[in-house]
Motif scaffolding. Sequence first.
Motif, mmCIF file in Angstrom:
data_model
loop_
_atom_site.group_PDB
_atom_site.id
_atom_site.type_symbol
_atom_site.label_atom_id
_atom_site.label_comp_id
_atom_site.label_asym_id
_atom_site.label_seq_id
_atom_site.Cartn_x
_atom_site.Cartn_y
_atom_site.Cartn_z
ATOM 1 N N HIS A 136 -3.952 10.767 38.875
ATOM 2 C CA HIS A 136 -4.808 10.551 40.048
ATOM 3 C C HIS A 136 -6.257 10.970 39.805
ATOM 4 O O HIS A 136 -7.169 10.405 40.402
ATOM 5 C CB HIS A 136 -4.234 11.187 41.326
ATOM 6 N N ILE A 137 -6.479 11.911 38.901
ATOM 7 C CA ILE A 137 -7.864 12.261 38.532
ATOM 8 C C ILE A 137 -8.534 11.064 37.861
ATOM 9 O O ILE A 137 -9.685 10.730 38.151
ATOM 10 C CB ILE A 137 -7.906 13.508 37.619
ATOM 11 N N LEU A 138 -7.816 10.400 36.968
ATOM 12 C CA LEU A 138 -8.358 9.198 36.327
ATOM 13 C C LEU A 138 -8.661 8.115 37.363
ATOM 14 O O LEU A 138 -9.737 7.507 37.347
ATOM 15 C CB LEU A 138 -7.372 8.648 35.291
ATOM 16 N N SER A 153 -10.807 13.935 31.272
ATOM 17 C CA SER A 153 -9.434 13.419 31.326
ATOM 18 C C SER A 153 -9.032 12.832 29.978
ATOM 19 O O SER A 153 -7.912 13.037 29.505
ATOM 20 C CB SER A 153 -9.306 12.358 32.419
ATOM 21 N N GLU A 154 -9.945 12.107 29.368
ATOM 22 C CA GLU A 154 -9.677 11.517 28.061
ATOM 23 C C GLU A 154 -9.421 12.607 27.019
ATOM 24 O O GLU A 154 -8.467 12.520 26.236
ATOM 25 C CB GLU A 154 -10.846 10.631 27.632
ATOM 26 N N LYS A 155 -10.237 13.650 27.028
ATOM 27 C CA LYS A 155 -10.038 14.762 26.085
ATOM 28 C C LYS A 155 -8.691 15.427 26.316
ATOM 29 O O LYS A 155 -7.996 15.800 25.365
ATOM 30 C CB LYS A 155 -11.168 15.783 26.225
ATOM 31 N N PHE A 156 -8.323 15.589 27.583
ATOM 32 C CA PHE A 156 -7.013 16.165 27.892
ATOM 33 C C PHE A 156 -5.896 15.292 27.318
ATOM 34 O O PHE A 156 -4.957 15.793 26.694
ATOM 35 C CB PHE A 156 -6.823 16.323 29.406
ATOM 36 N N LEU A 157 -5.995 13.984 27.522
ATOM 37 C CA LEU A 157 -4.950 13.079 27.029
ATOM 38 C C LEU A 157 -4.879 13.048 25.508
ATOM 39 O O LEU A 157 -3.799 12.863 24.942
ATOM 40 C CB LEU A 157 -5.188 11.667 27.576
ATOM 41 N N ILE A 158 -6.004 13.249 24.844
ATOM 42 C CA ILE A 158 -6.013 13.272 23.378
ATOM 43 C C ILE A 158 -5.198 14.448 22.854
ATOM 44 O O ILE A 158 -4.424 14.307 21.910
ATOM 45 C CB ILE A 158 -7.460 13.316 22.839
ATOM 46 N N MET A 169 -1.875 4.771 25.867
ATOM 47 C CA MET A 169 -2.565 3.496 25.663
ATOM 48 C C MET A 169 -2.742 2.746 26.987
ATOM 49 O O MET A 169 -3.747 2.063 27.189
ATOM 50 C CB MET A 169 -1.818 2.610 24.648
ATOM 51 N N THR A 170 -1.788 2.917 27.888
ATOM 52 C CA THR A 170 -1.927 2.311 29.222
ATOM 53 C C THR A 170 -3.124 2.910 29.944
ATOM 54 O O THR A 170 -3.944 2.181 30.530
ATOM 55 C CB THR A 170 -0.640 2.520 30.045
ATOM 56 N N PHE A 171 -3.221 4.244 29.907
ATOM 57 C CA PHE A 171 -4.384 4.907 30.508
ATOM 58 C C PHE A 171 -5.675 4.442 29.830
ATOM 59 O O PHE A 171 -6.676 4.161 30.501
ATOM 60 C CB PHE A 171 -4.281 6.432 30.378
ATOM 61 N N ALA A 172 -5.664 4.388 28.496
ATOM 62 C CA ALA A 172 -6.861 3.998 27.742
ATOM 63 C C ALA A 172 -7.314 2.598 28.122
ATOM 64 O O ALA A 172 -8.515 2.361 28.322
ATOM 65 C CB ALA A 172 -6.588 4.085 26.248
ATOM 66 N N ASP A 173 -6.374 1.685 28.251
ATOM 67 C CA ASP A 173 -6.709 0.314 28.601
ATOM 68 C C ASP A 173 -7.178 0.210 30.052
ATOM 69 O O ASP A 173 -8.182 -0.445 30.348
ATOM 70 C CB ASP A 173 -5.490 -0.588 28.374
ATOM 71 N N GLN A 174 -6.460 0.861 30.958
ATOM 72 C CA GLN A 174 -6.777 0.771 32.382
ATOM 73 C C GLN A 174 -8.140 1.363 32.715
ATOM 74 O O GLN A 174 -8.855 0.855 33.579
ATOM 75 C CB GLN A 174 -5.681 1.461 33.178
ATOM 76 N N ASN A 176 -10.588 2.230 30.323
ATOM 77 C CA ASN A 176 -11.556 1.995 29.250
ATOM 78 C C ASN A 176 -11.905 3.301 28.524
ATOM 79 O O ASN A 176 -13.086 3.626 28.345
ATOM 80 C CB ASN A 176 -12.814 1.318 29.807
ATOM 81 N N LEU A 177 -10.888 4.011 28.095
ATOM 82 C CA LEU A 177 -11.064 5.277 27.376
ATOM 83 C C LEU A 177 -11.110 4.954 25.878
ATOM 84 O O LEU A 177 -10.090 4.801 25.234
ATOM 85 C CB LEU A 177 -9.930 6.254 27.714
ATOM 86 N N GLN A 178 -12.306 4.860 25.334
ATOM 87 C CA GLN A 178 -12.522 4.383 23.974
ATOM 88 C C GLN A 178 -11.983 5.316 22.890
ATOM 89 O O GLN A 178 -11.511 4.864 21.851
ATOM 90 C CB GLN A 178 -14.008 4.129 23.734
ATOM 91 N N LYS A 179 -12.065 6.621 23.113
ATOM 92 C CA LYS A 179 -11.665 7.585 22.089
ATOM 93 C C LYS A 179 -10.162 7.817 22.038
ATOM 94 O O LYS A 179 -9.639 8.318 21.067
ATOM 95 C CB LYS A 179 -12.376 8.901 22.298
ATOM 96 N N LEU A 180 -9.479 7.472 23.110
ATOM 97 C CA LEU A 180 -8.042 7.688 23.191
ATOM 98 C C LEU A 180 -7.325 6.640 22.364
ATOM 99 O O LEU A 180 -6.376 6.829 21.741
ATOM 100 C CB LEU A 180 -7.577 7.642 24.651
#
Length: 180
Positions: A136-138, A153-158, A169-174, A176-180
């Motif tokens: 929900h933060i994303l 959020s991206e750093k946390f997911l990494i 990858m679903t989060f990254a695509d949805q 647009n998290l480039q580094k994930l």
Amino acid sequence: FSDFVYIKLRIISQVAIDRAVLYLRHTYEFNDRKKGALARKYNLPPNFKMAEASNSFDAPTEFTNVVLIVEGKNLHVNKEFLAIHSPVFAAMFFGEFAEKGKEEVEIKDIVFEEFVDLLNVIHPSFTPITETSVSHILKLSDQFQMKGVLTKSEKFLIVTKRFNIVKKMTFADQYNLQKL
């Protein structure tokens, strides 16, 4: 923004940083030795108490200037602070929108507890993003265009091992998290 608004935003952000140092709103308790060291370092009064991060928006303070109404509940916040973190709030509060100049603004179609989580990520409590809050933060940081929160959020997911690669990858695509 005009120069005046920009300067005002810079002043408010510095006030927020200074207040964060003095307020020390953490969800954990310091032991007496650390609390004493912090009190000496920042010249805090001896009766200083830690604030509860979860209650930080319930009542107005000298720094709040608008009430956001989410699911019928009031959240006391600072317009300029939100505008620094979100171009959506900047446009809402300082652009040519109906909310400009209002003391109360209703935010619709948002879950109250999730919005409080978002506020706690950007406010001086610096509540960490967790496995239960990242989704929900994303969603909210994308909705309000909060690039800094998306990056957190991206750093946390990494670094988290809690989610499998497909979910990441679903989060990254949805979002647009480039580094994930």
